[in-house]
Design an enzyme around this catalytic site. Structure first.
Site, PDB file in Angstrom:
ATOM      1  N   GLY A   1       0.952  -1.207   0.037  1.00 32.36           N
ATOM      2  CA  GLY A   1      -0.124   0.062  -0.050  1.00 32.36           C
ATOM      3  C   GLY A   1       0.837   1.263   0.119  1.00 32.36           C
ATOM      4  O   GLY A   1       0.493   2.189  -0.826  1.00 32.36           O
TER       5      GLY A   1
ATOM      6  N   ARG B   1       7.358   1.637   1.028  1.00 32.62           N
ATOM      7  CA  ARG B   1       7.692   0.363   1.213  1.00 32.62           C
ATOM      8  C   ARG B   1       7.626  -0.040  -0.274  1.00 32.62           C
ATOM      9  O   ARG B   1       8.857  -1.086  -0.410  1.00 32.62           O
ATOM     10  CB  ARG B   1       6.591  -0.343   1.737  1.00 32.62           C
TER      11      ARG B   1
ATOM     12  N   ARG C   1       1.135  10.995  -8.876  1.00 29.95           N
ATOM     13  CA  ARG C   1       0.590  11.049  -7.531  1.00 29.95           C
ATOM     14  C   ARG C   1       1.690  10.578  -6.259  1.00 29.95           C
ATOM     15  O   ARG C   1       1.352  10.195  -5.257  1.00 29.95           O
ATOM     16  CB  ARG C   1      -0.835  10.594  -7.392  1.00 29.95           C
TER      17      ARG C   1
ATOM     18  N   ILE D   1       1.168  -7.056  -0.651  1.00 35.23           N
ATOM     19  CA  ILE D   1       1.993  -7.241   0.374  1.00 35.23           C
ATOM     20  C   ILE D   1       1.936  -6.249   1.341  1.00 35.23           C
ATOM     21  O   ILE D   1       2.407  -5.051   1.112  1.00 35.23           O
ATOM     22  CB  ILE D   1       3.568  -7.518   0.205  1.00 35.23           C
ATOM     23  N   GLY D   2       0.896  -6.410   2.265  1.00 35.87           N
ATOM     24  CA  GLY D   2       0.460  -5.147   3.214  1.00 35.87           C
ATOM     25  C   GLY D   2       0.481  -5.327   4.754  1.00 35.87           C
ATOM     26  O   GLY D   2       1.005  -6.468   5.047  1.00 35.87           O
TER      27      GLY D   2
END
Length: 237
Positions: free
Chosen positions: A23, A27, A46, A91-92
């Site tokens: 997210g 990361r 963005r 992958i959160g």
């Protein structure tokens, strides 16, 4: 649609067939800088950073999804439909619902319950059950076991609300749901509609029932076991 898309400033061929999707843009940057060889920034619209590089000699991309189902729905749709991406591994981070889970445990979402209306767009005559790709799930589970890590496999709850005035998590706990996050159901539905593959891996970052939690910095840089399982899955699948 002509490239680049409204939300991704890249050309065809600049994304690998498999994309890791945290997210947090930071990361994504961390994974690119610490794990990929020759990482190239291919998107920064963005501030949603996307990179393509090599892991163990295989091309792999990593790009952030932002927070929530509308956001991951947009990015995954454009990657699947316009950039030739075949598989996305979310992958959160997630909050523990099951009392058997603790901070830093890794959950693999075999399915994703949701309180979202995301599925209404498909006009289905019933409720759709969003699920992971079985092959991706099996590959990730095998790789985790080879690393001595036990994935907790079960249902996630993809919620539209982070701050909830009700007591909804206790009700989902009764149904055996493992953890709550905000993206997997939309990713699974988008993949299903596109005929593509998806899997959500989430590291437990907090336990709402006990107050145990990781810091924002720890969420950004320290969930390395999940990152390495996903990277190896991308190479081997």
């Amino acid at each position: 649609m002509a490239l680049p898309t409204p939300h991704i400033d890249a050309q065809l061929g600049e994304f690998a067939k498999t994309v890791l999707m945290p997210g947090d843009p930071l990361r994504a940057q961390y994974i690119a800088q610490h794990y990929l060889e020759q990482p190239k920034l291919v998107n920064n619209v963005r501030g949603i950073q996307g990179y393509t590089g090599f892991y163990q000699g295989a091309p792999v991309s990593v790009m952030a999804s932002g927070m929530g189902m509308p956001s991951i729905g947009i990015y995954s749709y454009e990657l699947y439909h316009f950039y030739g991406v075949e598989s996305i591994l979310r992958i959160g981070s997630a909050g523990a619902i099951s009392p058997q889970l603790h901070v830093r445990d890794i959950v693999a979402g075999i399915g994703a319950c949701t309180n979202s209306s995301f599925a209404r767009q498909y006009g289905l005559p019933g409720a759709f059950a969003p699920t992971a790709d079985y092959g991706l799930l099996c590959t990730a589970d095998r790789i985790a076991r080879e690393k001595g890590i036990t994935l907790k496999i079960g249902n996630l709850l993809s919620s539209d609300t982070f701050y909830d005035d009700g007591d909804g998590l206790a009700a989902w706990q009764k149904m055996g749901v493992l953890a709550v996050e905000m993206e997997a159901a939309a990713l699974y539905m988008t993949a299903a509609r596109a005929g593509k593959k998806a899997l959500a891996l989430c590291t437990i970052s907090d336990c709402p029932f006990t107050g145990e939690a990781c810091s924002a910095q720890e969420r950004q840089t320290s969930f390395t076991q999940m990152m390495e399982i996903a990277l190896q899955t991308a190479v081997e699948f």
